[in-house]
Design a protein around this motif. Sequence first.
Motif, PDB file in Angstrom:
ATOM      1  N   ASP A 167       0.857  -1.190   0.000  1.00 56.70           N
ATOM      2  CA  ASP A 167       0.000   0.000   0.000  1.00 56.70           C
ATOM      3  C   ASP A 167       0.896   1.244   0.000  1.00 56.70           C
ATOM      4  N   ASP A 168       0.392   2.356   0.484  1.00 56.00           N
ATOM      5  CA  ASP A 168       1.098   3.638   0.444  1.00 56.00           C
ATOM      6  C   ASP A 168       2.502   3.524   1.066  1.00 56.00           C
ATOM      7  N   LYS A 245      -3.781  -1.058  -6.679  1.00 51.21           N
ATOM      8  CA  LYS A 245      -4.837  -0.379  -5.913  1.00 51.21           C
ATOM      9  C   LYS A 245      -4.654   1.106  -6.180  1.00 51.21           C
ATOM     10  N   ASP A 247      -5.808   4.888  -5.615  1.00 49.63           N
ATOM     11  CA  ASP A 247      -6.496   5.746  -4.642  1.00 49.63           C
ATOM     12  C   ASP A 247      -6.872   7.101  -5.256  1.00 49.63           C
ATOM     13  N   TRP A 288     -13.536   5.243  -2.471  1.00 52.74           N
ATOM     14  CA  TRP A 288     -14.307   5.095  -1.225  1.00 52.74           C
ATOM     15  C   TRP A 288     -15.818   5.208  -1.414  1.00 52.74           C
ATOM     16  N   ASP A 310     -12.618   3.893   4.746  1.00 56.45           N
ATOM     17  CA  ASP A 310     -11.696   2.887   5.294  1.00 56.45           C
ATOM     18  C   ASP A 310     -12.347   2.106   6.446  1.00 56.45           C
TER      19      ASP A 310
HETATM   20  C1  GLA Z   1      -6.608   5.742   1.783  1.00 53.79           C
HETATM   21  C2  GLA Z   1      -7.138   4.347   1.448  1.00 53.79           C
HETATM   22  C3  GLA Z   1      -6.546   3.354   2.426  1.00 53.79           C
HETATM   23  C4  GLA Z   1      -5.025   3.393   2.340  1.00 53.79           C
HETATM   24  C5  GLA Z   1      -4.525   4.807   2.619  1.00 53.79           C
HETATM   25  C6  GLA Z   1      -3.047   4.938   2.353  1.00 53.79           C
HETATM   26  O1  GLA Z   1      -7.097   6.179   3.006  1.00 53.79           O
HETATM   27  O2  GLA Z   1      -8.538   4.324   1.506  1.00 53.79           O
HETATM   28  O3  GLA Z   1      -7.024   2.053   2.159  1.00 53.79           O
HETATM   29  O4  GLA Z   1      -4.620   2.968   1.072  1.00 53.79           O
HETATM   30  O5  GLA Z   1      -5.196   5.745   1.787  1.00 53.79           O
HETATM   31  O6  GLA Z   1      -2.587   6.238   2.544  1.00 53.79           O
END
Ligand code: GLA
Length: 539
Positions: A167-168, A245, A247, A288, A310
Amino acid sequence: MTLKTNLFLSTLIALFALCAKADTLPTDSMPCATLMYSLPGAEYMHKLVVRNGCQVTDVDFSNIKSLRLYSDRQSVGNRYKYVRGIAPQEEGEYTYTVKILNENLQPRAIEVKLIVSNHLQSPTPMMSWLTWNWFAREISHAKMVEIAKGLKSTGLIDAGFRTIVLDDAWAVPTDVKADLTYDPQKFPEGILGLKHALQQIDSRLLLGIYSDAGTQTCENYQPGSYLYETQHLALFDSWDVDMLKYDFCNSEASSVESYTRMGDAVKALNQMRQANGLRPFVLNICEWGKTDPWLWAAKAGGSSWRSTSDAREDWIGDESLPGVIGGADVVRRLWMYTGVNRYNDLDMMCIGLHGLGGPSNYIVSHTQNGGTITGLTPMQARTQMSLWSMFASPLALTCDLRSTPQGEANAGAQMPDTLITFSDLSILTNREIIAINQDALGQQAEYMEQLSTGSTNFSPLGYDVYLKDLTHNRIAVSITNRSSEPLPSITLPLASLYLNPHKKYHSRNLWSAQTTTIKTTLTTAPLAPHETQVFIIYK
Ligand code: GLA
């Protein structure tokens, strides 16, 4: 020309005008999926939901011989007609036309595109493990290798959890998009080196990565990919990455434009991959649910889309911090938008975090309790696994599977030696529940509102009944006790579950692993607080 010929011609012209008009009318009379996918020759189902007052009169299947329109769900439950049968054996793009009469009895014709392909991104929902809710920014090659070993030793790879997603915060922090690359401190062998290391642990493991359709990612940590979609995707491809993924923080354009740009790049990459006999690259959209992605995200090129904020390790939560029930509430009336290769994503499951995770534990009680929350109980964990499976959501884990967990994203918290309990593992590896999630019909369970008493979103009261169509004419039915009080057993008439009340069926309770014969009704066992029971019903 005789009068008869004249009449015939004018009728033809009138009909033609009507059809032409119908073809150009907006498609909003059918609030359900109109872009569908199937593997060649697979079982297929498409629920044709229309607005109140409208009705489906017919479907013109054109050259598709193996599908039929069914009307037997018009009198009970959610009341719709549906298409069912076997998808064409040949790959290709097909269309069928749904004929509708609207509220004013005007005809509408709505075209459904059916893409039949052996190269679908997600014929069934992806099963993965994501870094975010445990590690947050603190990720590295060494940690991912330990996680992969944990996935293997716990049997989770065998159960189907096979894509490890960074992820990030995997990249060098900068805001220069042209400079996007991995952080060599965290990944000294590069991302390709990580993929090799994972595949040495188990050749079934795949690798996912994260980017953002804006200037920078949600952590304002690394550059996003807007206007750099093709370049960044080529970079991921050169690292043998299998999934993205994507965002939506710090965005620079509308969601539809931003995701269509990345979706187009993924489509081009997948054409090359298919030509070279390589597996498809998977695009997971993450805005989201803010701009109704179930309406456009499949067309934009994604195969799943986050439909909630989230997820938090909490029982109910609310719209912005959804817990187990809150997440389900947000998507439970969106079942008609789901199908093979198009799934609502309810976000990472919190099973196995035990109140010790990172971002997923930032809930109200976290700040009130000085950082301590209880985490999910075994019953709540069972409900999360049941509902995520009933809803055909991608199943993503985020719990620490190392033999000595350290709690990097929640500094100072004491970690139990084995964070993952026997109960967690038996929930996460329940093959029959996973088979519901992975069922090849790709349906999200319908919310059976008329049979439920918990229809107020985010309320801790009542119970909910869901029904999911499965392959081989089976259905799954789940009943969730939202409340913290036990419930006596619940009896559901078979007729209200689209079944024949005069026939005998087998009913298998998937958590107690007991099978009985039923006729007329399905009766649950008494439900403990927050319990979900899941039944498969078959002839
Ligand atoms: C958003 C996404 C999370 C995650 C964070 C990472 O909030 O919805 O699932 O990937 O960013 O910064």
